[in-house]
Design an enzyme around this catalytic site. Structure first.
Site, PDB file in Angstrom:
ATOM      1  N   ASN A  62      64.585  18.297  -9.858  1.00 52.83           N
ATOM      2  CA  ASN A  62      65.044  19.717 -10.398  1.00 52.83           C
ATOM      3  C   ASN A  62      64.559  20.930  -9.595  1.00 52.83           C
ATOM      4  OD1 ASN A  62      67.033  18.479 -11.904  1.00 52.83           O
ATOM      5  ND2 ASN A  62      65.292  18.580 -13.817  1.00 52.83           N
ATOM      6  N   GLU A 122      72.770  18.970  -7.156  1.00 54.99           N
ATOM      7  CA  GLU A 122      73.442  18.837  -8.639  1.00 54.99           C
ATOM      8  C   GLU A 122      73.927  20.341  -9.070  1.00 54.99           C
ATOM      9  OE1 GLU A 122      71.605  16.543 -12.262  1.00 54.99           O
ATOM     10  OE2 GLU A 122      70.850  18.575 -12.029  1.00 54.99           O
ATOM     11  N   TRP A 216      62.816  12.397 -26.413  1.00 49.50           N
ATOM     12  CA  TRP A 216      63.065  12.597 -25.209  1.00 49.50           C
ATOM     13  C   TRP A 216      62.010  12.411 -24.182  1.00 49.50           C
ATOM     14  CZ3 TRP A 216      61.452  17.195 -22.249  1.00 49.50           C
ATOM     15  CH2 TRP A 216      61.776  17.330 -20.951  1.00 49.50           C
ATOM     16  N   ARG A 247      70.310  17.025 -25.719  1.00 42.01           N
ATOM     17  CA  ARG A 247      70.483  15.808 -25.007  1.00 42.01           C
ATOM     18  C   ARG A 247      71.665  15.039 -25.713  1.00 42.01           C
ATOM     19  NH1 ARG A 247      68.457  17.982 -21.514  1.00 42.01           N
ATOM     20  NH2 ARG A 247      66.674  17.453 -20.096  1.00 42.01           N
ATOM     21  N   ASP A 349      73.298   7.939 -13.625  1.00 44.78           N
ATOM     22  CA  ASP A 349      72.636   9.002 -14.019  1.00 44.78           C
ATOM     23  C   ASP A 349      71.673   8.626 -15.450  1.00 44.78           C
ATOM     24  OD1 ASP A 349      71.933  11.784 -14.529  1.00 44.78           O
ATOM     25  OD2 ASP A 349      73.364  12.096 -16.020  1.00 44.78           O
ATOM     26  N   HIS A 386      58.608  22.063 -17.655  1.00 48.35           N
ATOM     27  CA  HIS A 386      60.277  22.081 -17.729  1.00 48.35           C
ATOM     28  C   HIS A 386      60.497  23.509 -18.197  1.00 48.35           C
ATOM     29  CE1 HIS A 386      63.994  20.730 -18.389  1.00 48.35           C
ATOM     30  NE2 HIS A 386      63.758  19.295 -17.974  1.00 48.35           N
ATOM     31  N   SER A 433      59.318  17.577 -11.657  1.00 48.28           N
ATOM     32  CA  SER A 433      58.744  16.606 -10.833  1.00 48.28           C
ATOM     33  C   SER A 433      58.151  17.011  -9.545  1.00 48.28           C
ATOM     34  CB  SER A 433      59.592  15.246 -10.913  1.00 48.28           C
ATOM     35  OG  SER A 433      60.542  15.598 -10.054  1.00 48.28           O
TER      36      SER A 433
HETATM   37  O1  SFD Z   1      65.930  16.874 -15.990  1.00 47.57           O
HETATM   38  C1  SFD Z   1      46.313  10.563 -19.834  1.00 47.57           C
HETATM   39  N1  SFD Z   1      61.350  16.095 -15.796  1.00 47.57           N
HETATM   40  C2  SFD Z   1      62.500  16.369 -14.554  1.00 47.57           C
HETATM   41  N2  SFD Z   1      61.757  16.648 -13.370  1.00 47.57           N
HETATM   42  C3  SFD Z   1      62.587  16.711 -12.185  1.00 47.57           C
HETATM   43  O2  SFD Z   1      62.226  16.923 -11.389  1.00 47.57           O
HETATM   44  N3  SFD Z   1      64.014  15.680 -12.541  1.00 47.57           N
HETATM   45  C4  SFD Z   1      64.320  15.361 -13.697  1.00 47.57           C
HETATM   46  O3  SFD Z   1      65.516  15.017 -13.938  1.00 47.57           O
HETATM   47  C5  SFD Z   1      63.666  15.839 -14.650  1.00 47.57           C
HETATM   48  N4  SFD Z   1      64.053  15.370 -16.137  1.00 47.57           N
HETATM   49  C6  SFD Z   1      62.853  14.857 -17.066  1.00 47.57           C
HETATM   50  C7  SFD Z   1      61.691  15.508 -16.710  1.00 47.57           C
HETATM   51  C8  SFD Z   1      60.865  14.929 -17.787  1.00 47.57           C
HETATM   52  C9  SFD Z   1      60.931  14.150 -18.922  1.00 47.57           C
HETATM   53  C10 SFD Z   1      60.110  14.012 -20.056  1.00 47.57           C
HETATM   54  C11 SFD Z   1      62.441  13.584 -18.876  1.00 47.57           C
HETATM   55  C12 SFD Z   1      63.296  13.897 -17.977  1.00 47.57           C
HETATM   56  C13 SFD Z   1      62.814  12.871 -20.217  1.00 47.57           C
HETATM   57  C14 SFD Z   1      59.968  16.743 -15.589  1.00 47.57           C
HETATM   58  C15 SFD Z   1      59.013  16.072 -14.829  1.00 47.57           C
HETATM   59  O4  SFD Z   1      59.135  14.875 -15.209  1.00 47.57           O
HETATM   60  C16 SFD Z   1      57.687  16.593 -15.109  1.00 47.57           C
HETATM   61  O5  SFD Z   1      57.730  17.989 -14.825  1.00 47.57           O
HETATM   62  C17 SFD Z   1      56.364  15.926 -14.647  1.00 47.57           C
HETATM   63  O6  SFD Z   1      56.302  14.499 -14.682  1.00 47.57           O
HETATM   64  C18 SFD Z   1      55.156  16.659 -15.091  1.00 47.57           C
HETATM   65  O7  SFD Z   1      54.022  16.030 -14.437  1.00 47.57           O
HETATM   66  P1  SFD Z   1      52.649  16.036 -15.034  1.00 47.57           P
HETATM   67  O8  SFD Z   1      51.580  15.281 -13.928  1.00 47.57           O
HETATM   68  O9  SFD Z   1      52.200  17.290 -15.607  1.00 47.57           O
HETATM   69  O10 SFD Z   1      52.812  15.024 -16.268  1.00 47.57           O
HETATM   70  P2  SFD Z   1      53.347  13.476 -16.348  1.00 47.57           P
HETATM   71  O11 SFD Z   1      53.993  13.153 -14.947  1.00 47.57           O
HETATM   72  O12 SFD Z   1      53.845  13.158 -17.436  1.00 47.57           O
HETATM   73  O13 SFD Z   1      51.789  12.822 -16.161  1.00 47.57           O
HETATM   74  C19 SFD Z   1      50.910  12.902 -17.142  1.00 47.57           C
HETATM   75  C20 SFD Z   1      49.710  11.647 -17.060  1.00 47.57           C
HETATM   76  O14 SFD Z   1      48.641  11.784 -17.795  1.00 47.57           O
HETATM   77  C21 SFD Z   1      48.316  10.516 -18.432  1.00 47.57           C
HETATM   78  N5  SFD Z   1      47.625  10.783 -19.799  1.00 47.57           N
HETATM   79  N6  SFD Z   1      45.555  10.064 -19.021  1.00 47.57           N
HETATM   80  C22 SFD Z   1      44.110   9.764 -19.405  1.00 47.57           C
HETATM   81  N7  SFD Z   1      43.790  10.010 -20.781  1.00 47.57           N
HETATM   82  C23 SFD Z   1      44.773  10.674 -21.521  1.00 47.57           C
HETATM   83  N8  SFD Z   1      44.317  10.887 -22.787  1.00 47.57           N
HETATM   84  C24 SFD Z   1      45.918  11.044 -21.033  1.00 47.57           C
HETATM   85  N9  SFD Z   1      47.097  11.278 -21.878  1.00 47.57           N
HETATM   86  C25 SFD Z   1      48.009  11.394 -20.863  1.00 47.57           C
HETATM   87  C26 SFD Z   1      49.533   9.796 -18.405  1.00 47.57           C
HETATM   88  O15 SFD Z   1      49.391   8.437 -18.429  1.00 47.57           O
HETATM   89  C27 SFD Z   1      50.217   9.995 -17.339  1.00 47.57           C
HETATM   90  O16 SFD Z   1      49.763   9.510 -16.044  1.00 47.57           O
HETATM   91  S1  SFD Z   1      65.480  16.000 -16.946  1.00 47.57           S
HETATM   92  O17 SFD Z   1      66.260  15.146 -17.534  1.00 47.57           O
HETATM   93  O18 SFD Z   1      64.802  17.045 -17.935  1.00 47.57           O
HETATM   94  P1  AMP Z   2      68.545  18.822 -17.689  1.00 45.95           P
HETATM   95  O1  AMP Z   2      69.138  17.755 -17.821  1.00 45.95           O
HETATM   96  O2  AMP Z   2      69.244  19.493 -19.005  1.00 45.95           O
HETATM   97  O3  AMP Z   2      66.861  18.640 -17.894  1.00 45.95           O
HETATM   98  O4  AMP Z   2      68.808  19.601 -16.631  1.00 45.95           O
HETATM   99  C1  AMP Z   2      68.535  19.536 -15.394  1.00 45.95           C
HETATM  100  C2  AMP Z   2      68.575  20.992 -14.567  1.00 45.95           C
HETATM  101  O5  AMP Z   2      69.665  21.245 -14.598  1.00 45.95           O
HETATM  102  C3  AMP Z   2      67.610  21.678 -15.129  1.00 45.95           C
HETATM  103  O6  AMP Z   2      67.050  22.573 -13.963  1.00 45.95           O
HETATM  104  C4  AMP Z   2      68.088  22.566 -15.941  1.00 45.95           C
HETATM  105  O7  AMP Z   2      67.848  24.026 -16.103  1.00 45.95           O
HETATM  106  C5  AMP Z   2      69.575  22.856 -15.192  1.00 45.95           C
HETATM  107  N1  AMP Z   2      70.975  22.941 -16.235  1.00 45.95           N
HETATM  108  C6  AMP Z   2      71.124  22.132 -17.337  1.00 45.95           C
HETATM  109  N2  AMP Z   2      72.238  22.546 -17.979  1.00 45.95           N
HETATM  110  C7  AMP Z   2      72.544  23.598 -17.267  1.00 45.95           C
HETATM  111  C8  AMP Z   2      73.559  24.664 -17.545  1.00 45.95           C
HETATM  112  N3  AMP Z   2      74.396  24.414 -18.482  1.00 45.95           N
HETATM  113  N4  AMP Z   2      73.647  25.716 -16.637  1.00 45.95           N
HETATM  114  C9  AMP Z   2      72.551  25.732 -15.991  1.00 45.95           C
HETATM  115  N5  AMP Z   2      71.559  24.963 -15.712  1.00 45.95           N
HETATM  116  C10 AMP Z   2      71.597  23.971 -16.216  1.00 45.95           C
END
Ligand code: SFD
Ligand code: AMP
Length: 623
Positions: A62, A122, A216, A247, A349, A386, A433
């Site tokens: 993203n 996207e 989620w 979602r 997806d 996020h 990510s």
């Molecule tokens: O769009 C301990 N994110 C998405 N990013 C994208 O680039 N594209 C997407 O398509 C994304 N989508 C998405 C995303 C997140 C989620 C939850 C969903 C879908 C369902 C965002 C990214 O995933 C997110 O920004 C990054 O992963 C954040 O990285 P970071 O490093 O801050 O967190 P992490 O990857 O979750 O890792 C956390 C780690 O900590 C560990 N941990 N270890 C030791 N002791 C403890 N007590 C701990 N507690 C946690 C974990 O095991 C892990 O290793 S979209 O659909 O929204």
């Molecule tokens: P999401 O699957 O909702 O996490 O969205 C993935 C990416 O698309 C994120 O960067 C969101 O901010 C963006 N996004 C999702 N829906 C919309 C929308 N309706 N308009 C603009 N950006 C969006």
């Protein structure tokens, strides 16, 4: 607990977590550590191959800048957060992010390409990936980088980090325990980088009973980052800014590809598009209501207004979107081919990142080309990377940050030697990510610089370690001392089991701090009552009981959640306005106010145990 061996590990830089930021940190730290002969150690509560938010994979990256300008991106992020963001942090990540994405590709991540070989976009900032194995690929690179350091590089998996280890005002390590063996760990370090993700299950989820755990946000991230930085005495920011994604209902499948790539519309049961019928509402939230894209919380809010008016359910019109896309193709054979292609993209997806949604479609006879699918707002989550913003207040980049935003080392919290990245660092949303990985890299490089310039760490007294060890293992002792008092070990007046504790926390947060059941609404009176109830829960946290190592982890997850909940309620209370309708609504202050265009920060004082609430100025680098 004598039968728990204490293992001590000394390192220069300690990376806590094994997620996206941690992998970026390990990769970068290894490079600089080699030059300075420093030791790098990473600790994850799970197995890095599939830990954290990217465990199931992702279908898009993203944050990829490509040909877009940095200024555009910073403006987009700030607008999406209703004016509240640290431009310096957002820009610092964005200017480096593309190189991280190119590394992912080099390591084997398949990125969609068009006929000219360009990445398939996207949206403006998002690119499509075949990302089922995204986390495996990235973690393999991180592990390899550590292995290349020989004795100077190591990673520990399945060790749950509990506490920061402090030496006065400096963070000098962390404690934890193995979730598989009777081992207590003490990690001593010159610099500590926390990247333990955000938090879920602080609010009562929509999935309860047989569906509990389906959310989620990944259930494994339970507020460890927030607890760790709060407990160390670091200043925190944007603790009120939770994220509520919309979602696909019940299985939490992503909507981004549908809205952006397939250009689908969400419509209510009457067939109306709330983004059109409720456009007048956006005026009230100007200037942010008028920007494009409309901020995520406002998109949520318009949908919620339809639901409140009884116009739900809301459907993603996948059928309509596919018809529209196919309508442009005149040749019948081409259209058939394109339909197959679109269908497979739609299923992929989900299969790339939320497999349960594909199962849900299959089990409820949904064919996206024919059947619309219900979408809904989720429960609140803490994910600063996020569209939320909660995390530690960190120092900005030397060449960009205004004086008020920097105090020495980039990504360092206000506690000496303690760095944060990804969900652990706040006010720099939309890193996702790729940006989290990048921020991990930036933080690790700065942490190494800190190690080189501040090499001396005094030894921690053994008595201090013994006290912490006793405290960490206390839930096991409580259980073993009292378990025979009642017939059912789950119910006992001498202790509380972690599941019951979690349900109580969730009930308080849901009902008093604007969760699902209260329509995300809250007020001063509710928040104050919520805080009062949290005080009682805090007393009971001292009596959490664990029958085994797994439950010990659950106990600590809940202690961590409690700190996040506490900071959240206090900051909701502090900010006397409604700035993010769609994420939460203050019924007693229902409008956005100019004098609250600032960061709402907080700090827990480890000496006095008191909280301090702090306003910090927003310094815009771009208009
Ligand atoms: O769009 C301990 N994110 C998405 N990013 C994208 O680039 N594209 C997407 O398509 C994304 N989508 C998405 C995303 C997140 C989620 C939850 C969903 C879908 C369902 C965002 C990214 O995933 C997110 O920004 C990054 O992963 C954040 O990285 P970071 O490093 O801050 O967190 P992490 O990857 O979750 O890792 C956390 C780690 O900590 C560990 N941990 N270890 C030791 N002791 C403890 N007590 C701990 N507690 C946690 C974990 O095991 C892990 O290793 S979209 O659909 O929204
Ligand atoms: P999401 O699957 O909702 O996490 O969205 C993935 C990416 O698309 C994120 O960067 C969101 O901010 C963006 N996004 C999702 N829906 C919309 C929308 N309706 N308009 C603009 N950006 C969006």
């Amino acid at each position: 607990m004598d039968h728990f061996e204490t293992i001590e590990i000394k390192t220069d830089i300690l990376i806590l977590g094994g997620g996206m930021s941690a992998c970026g940190a390990a990769y970068e730290a290894a490079h600089w550590a080699k030059q300075h002969n420093l030791k790098v150690t990473l600790v994850d509560k799970a197995a890095m191959d599939r830990s954290g938010a990217v465990a199931m994979g992702l279908s898009a990256i993203n944050l990829y800048l490509g040909k877009n300008s940095l200024k555009d991106y910073v403006t987009y992020v700030k607008n999406d957060l209703m004016g509240i963001a640290r431009d310096d942090l957002v820009a610092n990540i964005a200017r480096h992010v593309d190189s991280s994405v190119h590394l992912f590709e080099k390591w084997g991540l398949p990125i969609w390409k068009d006929e000219e070989g360009n990445y398939v976009k996207e949206g403006k900032w998002q690119i499509m990936i075949h990302g089922e194995s995204y986390k495996n690929i990235v973690s393999e690179a991180a592990k390899n980088a550590l292995k290349e350091l020989g004795d100077n590089g190591s990673y520990y998996e399945r060790i749950f980090i509990t506490e920061p280890l402090m030496d006065g005002d400096r963070c000098v390590g962390a404690t934890g325990f193995s979730v598989r063996e009777n081992k207590f760990y003490v990690f001593r370090a010159n610099a500590v980088l926390t990247t333990m993700g955000g938090a879920v299950h602080i609010f009562r989820p929509k999935s309860v009973g047989e569906g509990l755990g389906r959310s989620w946000y990944p259930p494994f991230n339970s507020g460890a980052s927030a607890y760790f930085t709060i407990k160390a005495g670091a200043e925190m920011t944007s603790q009120e800014v939770r994220f509520i994604p919309v979602r696909f209902k019940d299985a939490y499948g992503p909507v981004g590809a549908w809205f952006l790539l397939f250009q689908a519309k969400a419509r209510n049961s009457l067939g109306e598009d709330y983004m059109e019928t409720r456009v007048a509402e956006l005026e009230k939230w100007a200037p942010y209501g008028k920007v494009k894209p409309i901020p995520a919380n406002l998109r949520n809010y318009l949908m919620m207004l339809d639901i409140e008016d009884g116009k739900g359910p809301i459907y993603m019109r996948t059928d309509e979107a596919i018809k529209n896309l196919l309508g442009k193709i005149e040749d019948e054979k081409e259209a058939r081919k394109a339909k197959k292609h679109l269908e497979s993209e739609a299923w992929e997806d989900f299969l790339d990142m939320t497999i349960s949604q594909a199962l849900h479609w299959a089990s409820s006879n949904i064919m996206p080309e024919e059947t619309p699918s219900e979408i809904a707002a989720c429960e609140p989550y803490f994910i600063g990377s996020h569209s939320g913003a909660s995390g530690a207040w960190v120092s900005g980049p030397e060449d960009m940050a205004p004086e008020a935003y920097k105090w020495g080392y980039g990504q360092m919290t206000t506690v000496k030697g303690l760095f944060a990245a990804g969900d652990a660092s706040g006010a720099s949303s939309h890193k996702f990510s790729s940006g989290s990985f990048t921020e991990g890299r930036i933080a690790a490089k700065e942490a190494i610089r800190f190690c080189v310039e501040n090499p001396k760490v005094s030894a921690i007294q053994q008595e201090k370690i013994d006290i912490v060890k006793k405290e960490v293992l206390k839930p096991l002792e409580i259980f073993s001392n009292h378990k025979d008092y009642s017939i059912d070990p789950e119910v006992n007046p001498n202790y509380i089991k972690p599941k019951a504790f979690m349900h109580r926390l969730q009930k308080i947060m849901d009902e008093y701090a604007g969760g699902v059941s209260s329509g995300f609404k809250t007020s001063k009176a509710f928040l104050e009552r919520g805080l009062e109830l949290l005080t009682f829960l805090k007393e009971d946290a001292e009596n959490l009981a664990a029958s085994d190592l797994n439950e010990l982890m659950r106990c600590w997850e809940n202690k961590h959640r409690l700190a996040q909940a506490d900071a959240h309620i206090r900051t909701l209370l502090f900010r006397e306005e409604t700035r993010w309708p769609g994420y939460y609504f203050r019924t007693d202050f229902p409008t956005m106010k100019e004098d609250w265009k600032c960061f709402a920060n907080c700090r827990w004082d480890p000496e006095s145990g008191e909280w301090e609430m702090i306003r910090r100025e927003i310094i815009d680098l771009v208009e």
